[in-house]
Enzyme design. Structure first.
Site, PDB file in Angstrom:
ATOM      1  N   ASP A  52       5.340 -26.986  -3.367  1.00 11.84           N
ATOM      2  CA  ASP A  52       4.125 -26.557  -2.656  1.00 11.84           C
ATOM      3  C   ASP A  52       3.547 -25.303  -3.313  1.00 11.84           C
ATOM      4  O   ASP A  52       2.511 -24.793  -2.899  1.00 11.84           O
ATOM      5  CB  ASP A  52       4.374 -26.375  -1.155  1.00 11.84           C
ATOM      6  CG  ASP A  52       5.470 -25.377  -0.848  1.00 11.84           C
ATOM      7  OD1 ASP A  52       6.062 -24.807  -1.791  1.00 11.84           O
ATOM      8  OD2 ASP A  52       5.740 -25.157   0.353  1.00 11.84           O
ATOM      9  N   SER A  53       4.206 -24.829  -4.395  1.00  9.09           N
ATOM     10  CA  SER A  53       3.600 -23.774  -5.222  1.00  9.09           C
ATOM     11  C   SER A  53       2.311 -24.299  -5.862  1.00  9.09           C
ATOM     12  O   SER A  53       1.534 -23.524  -6.421  1.00  9.09           O
ATOM     13  CB  SER A  53       4.580 -23.306  -6.306  1.00  9.09           C
ATOM     14  OG  SER A  53       5.153 -24.408  -6.973  1.00  9.09           O
ATOM     15  N   ASP A  91       8.073 -31.255  -2.111  1.00  8.94           N
ATOM     16  CA  ASP A  91       8.140 -30.339  -0.963  1.00  8.94           C
ATOM     17  C   ASP A  91       7.412 -30.914   0.240  1.00  8.94           C
ATOM     18  O   ASP A  91       6.264 -31.374   0.112  1.00  8.94           O
ATOM     19  CB  ASP A  91       7.444 -29.005  -1.321  1.00  8.94           C
ATOM     20  CG  ASP A  91       8.425 -27.986  -1.861  1.00  8.94           C
ATOM     21  OD1 ASP A  91       9.620 -28.064  -1.540  1.00  8.94           O
ATOM     22  OD2 ASP A  91       7.970 -27.097  -2.625  1.00  8.94           O
ATOM     23  N   LYS A 121      12.089 -31.983  -0.187  1.00  8.29           N
ATOM     24  CA  LYS A 121      12.710 -30.660  -0.017  1.00  8.29           C
ATOM     25  C   LYS A 121      12.090 -29.982   1.203  1.00  8.29           C
ATOM     26  O   LYS A 121      10.875 -30.046   1.394  1.00  8.29           O
ATOM     27  CB  LYS A 121      12.508 -29.803  -1.273  1.00  8.29           C
ATOM     28  CG  LYS A 121      13.024 -28.371  -1.123  1.00  8.29           C
ATOM     29  CD  LYS A 121      13.194 -27.664  -2.458  1.00  8.29           C
ATOM     30  CE  LYS A 121      11.950 -27.064  -3.053  1.00  8.29           C
ATOM     31  NZ  LYS A 121      11.263 -26.044  -2.219  1.00  8.29           N
ATOM     32  N   GLU A 123      12.321 -26.250   3.657  1.00  8.59           N
ATOM     33  CA  GLU A 123      12.782 -24.860   3.692  1.00  8.59           C
ATOM     34  C   GLU A 123      13.428 -24.541   5.032  1.00  8.59           C
ATOM     35  O   GLU A 123      12.852 -24.836   6.082  1.00  8.59           O
ATOM     36  CB  GLU A 123      11.589 -23.914   3.471  1.00  8.59           C
ATOM     37  CG  GLU A 123      10.974 -24.046   2.091  1.00  8.59           C
ATOM     38  CD  GLU A 123       9.840 -23.048   1.854  1.00  8.59           C
ATOM     39  OE1 GLU A 123       9.590 -22.180   2.724  1.00  8.59           O
ATOM     40  OE2 GLU A 123       9.210 -23.138   0.791  1.00  8.59           O
ATOM     41  N   GLU A 190      16.641 -19.187  -3.439  1.00  7.40           N
ATOM     42  CA  GLU A 190      15.561 -18.394  -4.043  1.00  7.40           C
ATOM     43  C   GLU A 190      15.743 -16.913  -3.750  1.00  7.40           C
ATOM     44  O   GLU A 190      15.905 -16.498  -2.595  1.00  7.40           O
ATOM     45  CB  GLU A 190      14.204 -18.889  -3.504  1.00  7.40           C
ATOM     46  CG  GLU A 190      13.026 -18.127  -4.100  1.00  7.40           C
ATOM     47  CD  GLU A 190      11.685 -18.829  -3.961  1.00  7.40           C
ATOM     48  OE1 GLU A 190      11.648 -19.987  -3.504  1.00  7.40           O
ATOM     49  OE2 GLU A 190      10.668 -18.204  -4.332  1.00  7.40           O
TER      50      GLU A 190
HETATM   51  O1  KIV Z   1       7.247 -24.722  -4.544  1.00  8.17           O
HETATM   52  C1  KIV Z   1       8.014 -24.412  -5.461  1.00  8.17           C
HETATM   53  O2  KIV Z   1       7.640 -24.333  -6.635  1.00  8.17           O
HETATM   54  C2  KIV Z   1       9.388 -24.105  -5.109  1.00  8.17           C
HETATM   55  C3  KIV Z   1      10.255 -23.492  -6.174  1.00  8.17           C
HETATM   56  C4  KIV Z   1       9.863 -22.091  -6.407  1.00  8.17           C
HETATM   57  C5  KIV Z   1      11.687 -23.624  -5.858  1.00  8.17           C
HETATM   58  O3  KIV Z   1       9.799 -24.321  -4.010  1.00  8.17           O
END
Ligand code: KIV
Length: 272
Positions: A52-53, A91, A121, A123, A190
């Site tokens: 989600d980055s 994510d 994934k 969190e 992280e």
């Molecule tokens: O969204 C992302 O890129 C991440 C990584 C930084 C692990 O969750």
């Protein structure tokens, strides 16, 4: 130094656990579009994270919170079309799993069905245990994410290292054990102290993937734009840049502009 111990034609969640058992470190990188994912996959990165980055590096938001489930599915489908070897993890974005386990499962199913991804994934630790269990029960592999979880940035108030205090470190270790116990195949750690990464990695049998967590994780992950030096204003201590693509791209684009203005481009040879 030995890098790869076994040839994996197709990386699966089981391959990652095997790699940990064999002492082979796992490489993970983000990708959000077809062209980048093709290069990343051909370079034999083990896991591609459609993170989600994307909210930051693709859409220009300050945090990861605004990106939607539909947008994540769009990015994930583009990546999936490019990938032959890597395991593709996507994510679940903020707001798509926190309300209740049924919503979490619906979101995970949409990602798997509409993008063709291999895993999701999420969190968090004990707070999202029931949601993770429900997704796992549906046969969807889950990667956990502990430590500095960017979807909670407004709770933390800062992007500095987490779990320096004993209480938070203990909770993180318990969360990691719980995620392993209920069936997660891996956990991202992280921005936590290296000593804690070591302790967690030695306490569980599933692989840990670190970002800003030091050298003791079972694997490492970076955001591809950071590794390539495209995000030149972002300079955390953990980041190793392998290129200065920002400068190289700026230079190439400036030369193009100048060639167009000066009528150097296109030349006679470049026209029909
Ligand atoms: O969204 C992302 O890129 C991440 C990584 C930084 C692990 O969750």
């Amino acid at each position: 130094m030995s890098v790869s111990k076994k040839e994996y034609k197709r990386v699966t969640v089981k391959s990652l656990v095997d790699m940990k058992q064999q002492g082979e470190k796992i490489s993970m990188l983000t990708a959000y579009d077809y062209s980048m994912a093709k290069i990343v996959d051909a370079a034999k990165v083990d896991v591609i994270l459609v993170g989600d980055s994307a909210s930051n590096v693709m859409a220009g938001h300050e945090t990861t919170l605004p990106i939607t489930l539909d947008q994540m599915i769009y990015h994930a489908s583009s990546v999936i079309r490019a990938v032959n070897r890597a395991l593709v993890v996507v994510d679940l974005p903020f707001g798509s799993y926190q309300s209740d386990p049924k919503e979490a499962l619906r979101s995970a199913i949409r990602i798997m069905k509409e993008s063709g991804a291999h895993a999701v994934k999420l969190e968090g630790g004990v707070e999202i245990k029931e949601s993770v269990k429900r997704i796992l029960n549906a046969g969807i592999p889950v990667m956990g994410h502990l430590g500095l979880t960017p979807q909670s940035i407004y709770k933390f108030g800062t992007y500095t290292v987490r779990a320096k205090e004993e209480e938070e470190a203990e909770k993180l270790l318990e969360d990691a054990k719980m995620l392993e116990k209920i069936g997660c195949f891996s956990i991202v750690l992280e921005k936590i102290p290296a000593a804690l990464t070591k302790k967690v990695s030695e306490s569980i049998s599933i692989p840990t993937i670190g970002i800003g967590g030091g050298r003791y994780a079972d694997g490492q992950v970076l955001v591809i734009h950071d590794l390539l030096g495209m995000t030149h204003e972002f300079n955390p201590r953990f980041l190793r840049r392998y290129m200065n693509l920002y400068e190289e791209m700026s230079d190439a684009i400036s030369r193009y502009v100048s060639d167009v203005k000066s009528l150097d481009f296109p030349s006679k040879e470049e026209q029909n």
